[in-house]
Design a protein around this motif. Structure first.
Motif, mmCIF file in Angstrom:
data_model
loop_
_atom_site.group_PDB
_atom_site.id
_atom_site.type_symbol
_atom_site.label_atom_id
_atom_site.label_comp_id
_atom_site.label_asym_id
_atom_site.label_seq_id
_atom_site.Cartn_x
_atom_site.Cartn_y
_atom_site.Cartn_z
ATOM 1 N N GLY A 12 -0.634 0.198 10.896
ATOM 2 C CA GLY A 12 -0.029 -0.827 10.046
ATOM 3 C C GLY A 12 -0.858 -1.080 8.797
ATOM 4 O O GLY A 12 -0.324 -1.169 7.692
ATOM 5 N N GLU A 13 -2.183 -1.170 8.984
ATOM 6 C CA GLU A 13 -3.074 -1.391 7.849
ATOM 7 C C GLU A 13 -2.991 -0.237 6.865
ATOM 8 O O GLU A 13 -3.037 -0.427 5.643
ATOM 9 C CB GLU A 13 -4.525 -1.530 8.343
ATOM 10 C CG GLU A 13 -4.897 -2.912 8.754
ATOM 11 C CD GLU A 13 -4.809 -3.891 7.596
ATOM 12 O OE1 GLU A 13 -3.797 -4.625 7.550
ATOM 13 O OE2 GLU A 13 -5.709 -3.927 6.756
ATOM 14 N N ILE A 14 -2.862 0.982 7.395
ATOM 15 C CA ILE A 14 -2.816 2.151 6.511
ATOM 16 C C ILE A 14 -1.519 2.163 5.703
ATOM 17 O O ILE A 14 -1.537 2.344 4.480
ATOM 18 C CB ILE A 14 -2.962 3.446 7.336
ATOM 19 C CG1 ILE A 14 -4.330 3.466 8.024
ATOM 20 C CG2 ILE A 14 -2.793 4.672 6.457
ATOM 21 C CD1 ILE A 14 -4.515 4.591 9.017
ATOM 22 N N TYR A 15 -0.382 1.924 6.398
ATOM 23 C CA TYR A 15 0.894 1.853 5.664
ATOM 24 C C TYR A 15 0.839 0.762 4.601
ATOM 25 O O TYR A 15 1.334 0.920 3.494
ATOM 26 C CB TYR A 15 2.046 1.507 6.613
ATOM 27 C CG TYR A 15 2.513 2.614 7.537
ATOM 28 C CD1 TYR A 15 3.022 3.803 7.050
ATOM 29 C CD2 TYR A 15 2.497 2.419 8.908
ATOM 30 C CE1 TYR A 15 3.485 4.787 7.910
ATOM 31 C CE2 TYR A 15 2.951 3.403 9.786
ATOM 32 C CZ TYR A 15 3.445 4.575 9.276
ATOM 33 O OH TYR A 15 3.904 5.536 10.131
ATOM 34 N N ARG A 16 0.237 -0.389 4.982
ATOM 35 C CA ARG A 16 0.171 -1.507 4.030
ATOM 36 C C ARG A 16 -0.565 -1.081 2.758
ATOM 37 O O ARG A 16 -0.094 -1.314 1.638
ATOM 38 C CB ARG A 16 -0.552 -2.705 4.667
ATOM 39 C CG ARG A 16 -0.667 -3.904 3.746
ATOM 40 C CD ARG A 16 -1.509 -5.011 4.367
ATOM 41 N NE ARG A 16 -2.885 -4.610 4.610
ATOM 42 C CZ ARG A 16 -3.846 -4.632 3.686
ATOM 43 N NH1 ARG A 16 -3.571 -5.024 2.458
ATOM 44 N NH2 ARG A 16 -5.062 -4.243 3.973
ATOM 45 N N ALA A 17 -1.718 -0.417 2.952
ATOM 46 C CA ALA A 17 -2.469 0.052 1.785
ATOM 47 C C ALA A 17 -1.601 0.985 0.951
ATOM 48 O O ALA A 17 -1.606 0.921 -0.285
ATOM 49 C CB ALA A 17 -3.746 0.756 2.238
ATOM 50 N N GLY A 18 -0.821 1.832 1.624
ATOM 51 C CA GLY A 18 0.053 2.759 0.908
ATOM 52 C C GLY A 18 1.116 2.026 0.123
ATOM 53 O O GLY A 18 1.355 2.312 -1.058
ATOM 54 N N ILE A 19 1.755 1.043 0.767
ATOM 55 C CA ILE A 19 2.820 0.292 0.094
ATOM 56 C C ILE A 19 2.254 -0.461 -1.107
ATOM 57 O O ILE A 19 2.846 -0.482 -2.185
ATOM 58 C CB ILE A 19 3.499 -0.676 1.090
ATOM 59 C CG1 ILE A 19 4.271 0.127 2.143
ATOM 60 C CG2 ILE A 19 4.443 -1.633 0.367
ATOM 61 C CD1 ILE A 19 4.833 -0.687 3.285
ATOM 62 N N GLU A 20 1.043 -1.014 -0.922
ATOM 63 C CA GLU A 20 0.438 -1.761 -2.032
ATOM 64 C C GLU A 20 0.031 -0.857 -3.188
ATOM 65 O O GLU A 20 -0.138 -1.316 -4.314
ATOM 66 C CB GLU A 20 -0.778 -2.549 -1.529
ATOM 67 C CG GLU A 20 -0.362 -3.825 -0.817
ATOM 68 C CD GLU A 20 -1.537 -4.554 -0.190
ATOM 69 O OE1 GLU A 20 -2.694 -4.128 -0.390
ATOM 70 O OE2 GLU A 20 -1.283 -5.555 0.497
ATOM 71 N N SER A 21 -0.145 0.454 -2.881
ATOM 72 C CA SER A 21 -0.568 1.362 -3.949
ATOM 73 C C SER A 21 0.594 1.707 -4.878
ATOM 74 O O SER A 21 0.392 2.305 -5.932
ATOM 75 C CB SER A 21 -1.149 2.646 -3.338
ATOM 76 O OG SER A 21 -0.112 3.454 -2.815
ATOM 77 N N ILE A 22 1.819 1.353 -4.479
ATOM 78 C CA ILE A 22 2.982 1.637 -5.324
ATOM 79 C C ILE A 22 3.262 0.411 -6.188
ATOM 80 O O ILE A 22 3.444 -0.690 -5.674
ATOM 81 C CB ILE A 22 4.228 1.941 -4.456
ATOM 82 C CG1 ILE A 22 3.928 3.066 -3.460
ATOM 83 C CG2 ILE A 22 5.422 2.311 -5.329
ATOM 84 C CD1 ILE A 22 3.477 4.354 -4.077
ATOM 85 N N GLY A 23 3.278 0.592 -7.485
ATOM 86 C CA GLY A 23 3.457 -0.530 -8.400
ATOM 87 C C GLY A 23 4.767 -1.279 -8.173
ATOM 88 O O GLY A 23 5.764 -0.674 -7.747
ATOM 89 N N ALA A 24 4.761 -2.585 -8.453
ATOM 90 C CA ALA A 24 5.961 -3.403 -8.240
ATOM 91 C C ALA A 24 7.108 -2.918 -9.126
ATOM 92 O O ALA A 24 8.281 -3.058 -8.768
ATOM 93 C CB ALA A 24 5.652 -4.869 -8.528
ATOM 94 N N GLY A 25 6.767 -2.310 -10.245
ATOM 95 C CA GLY A 25 7.784 -1.813 -11.166
ATOM 96 C C GLY A 25 8.729 -0.805 -10.522
ATOM 97 O O GLY A 25 9.923 -0.758 -10.840
ATOM 98 N N GLN A 26 8.186 -0.017 -9.602
ATOM 99 C CA GLN A 26 9.007 0.984 -8.903
ATOM 100 C C GLN A 26 10.125 0.303 -8.124
ATOM 101 O O GLN A 26 11.280 0.710 -8.190
ATOM 102 C CB GLN A 26 8.132 1.760 -7.913
ATOM 103 C CG GLN A 26 7.047 2.542 -8.563
ATOM 104 C CD GLN A 26 7.394 3.999 -8.606
ATOM 105 O OE1 GLN A 26 8.406 4.412 -8.044
ATOM 106 N NE2 GLN A 26 6.589 4.771 -9.291
ATOM 107 N N ALA A 27 9.729 -0.725 -7.363
ATOM 108 C CA ALA A 27 10.719 -1.420 -6.540
ATOM 109 C C ALA A 27 11.729 -2.119 -7.444
ATOM 110 O O ALA A 27 12.943 -2.085 -7.187
ATOM 111 C CB ALA A 27 10.032 -2.416 -5.609
ATOM 112 N N GLU A 28 11.243 -2.737 -8.524
ATOM 113 C CA GLU A 28 12.143 -3.446 -9.438
ATOM 114 C C GLU A 28 13.131 -2.480 -10.078
ATOM 115 O O GLU A 28 14.338 -2.747 -10.158
ATOM 116 C CB GLU A 28 11.332 -4.169 -10.516
ATOM 117 C CG GLU A 28 10.636 -5.416 -9.980
ATOM 118 C CD GLU A 28 9.448 -5.842 -10.831
ATOM 119 O OE1 GLU A 28 9.266 -5.298 -11.949
ATOM 120 O OE2 GLU A 28 8.693 -6.716 -10.368
#
Lengths: 221, 227
Positions: free
Chosen positions: A110-126
């Motif tokens: 879970g911690e590893i996925y979290r780090a991965g998700i956080e590494s993707i800029g918010a702009g991508q999701a937006e």
């Protein structure tokens, strides 16, 4: 020197121990096939829950992760295997190992996925949302594929740790590789079966460790 | 008795826990002794190996890589059983405590060497050249210029790895080291109640949650710095 050879590299004993060690190896592989996917899915669930808006949920996720990262896996395993029966929940060794490892591995993955998700800029999701994808699609098709790519070495590294961790199952008498080797040792009064088990772990994991080491250095970790 | 009362009597029987406290205290001290000695010797050995690697002597570096790979690939419990049951047969009898200390020191050193080495590699070549051109020697450059930067970068992964490895002190119970888990399982089988195990688990949580939180804090702190 002869004593060392006889104690640690006794070929005859290794050959005699092979059938039981082979069964142990199969059990270890079965364990891996159960606990690795369970951990990967559990970890993903933990990481996704960590991204929701609700503060209490996020705090609960952090609490879960920190709790199961703080408890040594062996303590957790013995608690599940030897403690829960007092509450009327008698589990087989395999079930106890699966549950204990699910809790422990979900926290780490879970911690590893979290780090991965956080590494993707918010702009991508937006950007994804603005093209009309819903939240689920954005996560599944845009964020996660990139996130997982970014943390692949850590995911693999944790998987190596889990394969090594399966050796703890020997403590609750699950006849996996180390348990079988230790049985053979106690019958023959000779350490060669454990050396053999060590050799098998090396054979399985050395190539992965080598690959990881190269990945890590290339990605400048 | 309600369900909840039964749950309390099974896992939180205060009387049993009170009787168990002295033994738990002993286990706590032994776990702490093991942890501290493993962290000190493991990190020191790991740093030493990483520094040895900077001299780029081919045979030495190959040996270090083989050592690191092997200890990253082998489960610590296998090594502990190997040393504890194998070595006495060739005339080297080590106590359970010494075996666990030795094995986990070697494992931590292997992981720490990898992390320190990655840190050293991440310091740009220009830093070495600049330091050398000001007249610093090789070792001075390493100690005053490269290592301080390398170690800062490695703090978060190093903390996490160190926590994961020191948690393995619980494996000592398998070879009869009287640490927390050992005291808890002994007491549990004696009183036939899960409360000692619960108390032992809580002791571990008290011991490790602060370090886990510290690790989390280090991670955020250093990722800000990067961004």
């Amino acid at each position: 020197m002869d004593a060392v050879l006889d104690q640690f590299f006794n070929l005859q004993i290794m050959i005699d121990a092979w059938p039981i060690i082979w069964r142990g190896l199969l059990m270890t592989l079965l364990l891996c096939v159960i606990v690795i996917p369970l951990g990967l899915v559990g970890g993903l669930a933990v990481a996704l829950l960590g991204t929701v808006r609700s503060k209490p949920v996020r705090w609960a996720v952090i609490g879960f992760v920190d709790l199961f990262r703080a408890v040594p896996p062996l303590v957790l395993l013995i608690f599940v295997y030897a403690g829960l029966p007092f509450a009327g929940l008698q589990l087989s060794p395999l079930a106890a190992v699966s549950i204990a490892f699910l809790l422990n591995n979900s926290a780490y993955y879970g911690e590893i996925y979290r780090a991965g998700i956080e590494s993707i800029g918010a702009g991508q999701a937006e950007a994804a949302r603005s093209t009309g994808l819903n939240a689920f699609q954005t996560m599944a098709y845009v964020v996660l594929p990139q996130a997982i790519r970014n943390v692949l070495p850590d995911l693999v590294s944790n998987t190596v740790e889990i394969v090594k961790l399966t050796s703890l199952a020997s403590v609750v008498a699950l006849p996996e590789l180390l348990y079988s080797a230790d049985m053979a040792r106690s019958v023959t009064y000779n350490t060669s079966p454990i050396v053999m088990a060590a050799g098998i772990y090396l054979l399985m994991l050395w190539p992965v460790v080598r690959l990881l080491s190269r990945l890590e250095h290339r990605m400048g970790h | 008795m309600s369900q909840f009362d039964r749950f309390l009597a099974t896992f939180f029987d205060w009387e049993i826990i009170r009787d168990f406290l002295p033994a738990l205290g002993q286990g706590f001290v032994i776990t702490c002794e093991l942890m501290v000695s493993i962290v000190v010797s493991g990190l020191a050995l790991g740093l030493l190996l990483a520094v040895a690697r900077t001299f780029r002597v081919r045979a030495v570096n190959a040996a270090i890589v083989v050592y690191v790979d092997a200890l990253r690939a082998l489960p610590p419990l296998v090594l502990i059983l190997l040393a504890y049951f194998g070595l006495p047969n060739v005339g080297i009898g080590l106590s359970g405590f010494t075996v666990v200390w030795l094995v986990l020191t070697l494992v931590l050193a292997a992981f720490a060497e990898e992390i320190f080495w990655a840190g050293i590699l991440s310091v740009r070549q220009g830093q070495w050249e600049a330091a050398r051109s000001t007249g610093l020697g090789f070792l001075q450059t390493l100690v005053y210029v490269v290592l301080p930067q390398a170690v800062r970068l490695t703090l978060p992964p190093l903390t996490n790895r160190t926590i994961a490895i020191t948690k393995n002190t619980a494996l000592g119970t398998v070879v009869g080291v009287g640490e927390i888990l050992n005291q808890a399982t002994t007491a549990q089988s004696f009183v036939g109640n899960a409360s000692p195990l619960m108390a032992g688990a809580i002791a571990y949580i008290a011991l490790f949650v602060p370090v886990v939180v510290l690790g989390r804090w280090l991670e955020t702190r250093y990722s800000w710095r990067k961004a």
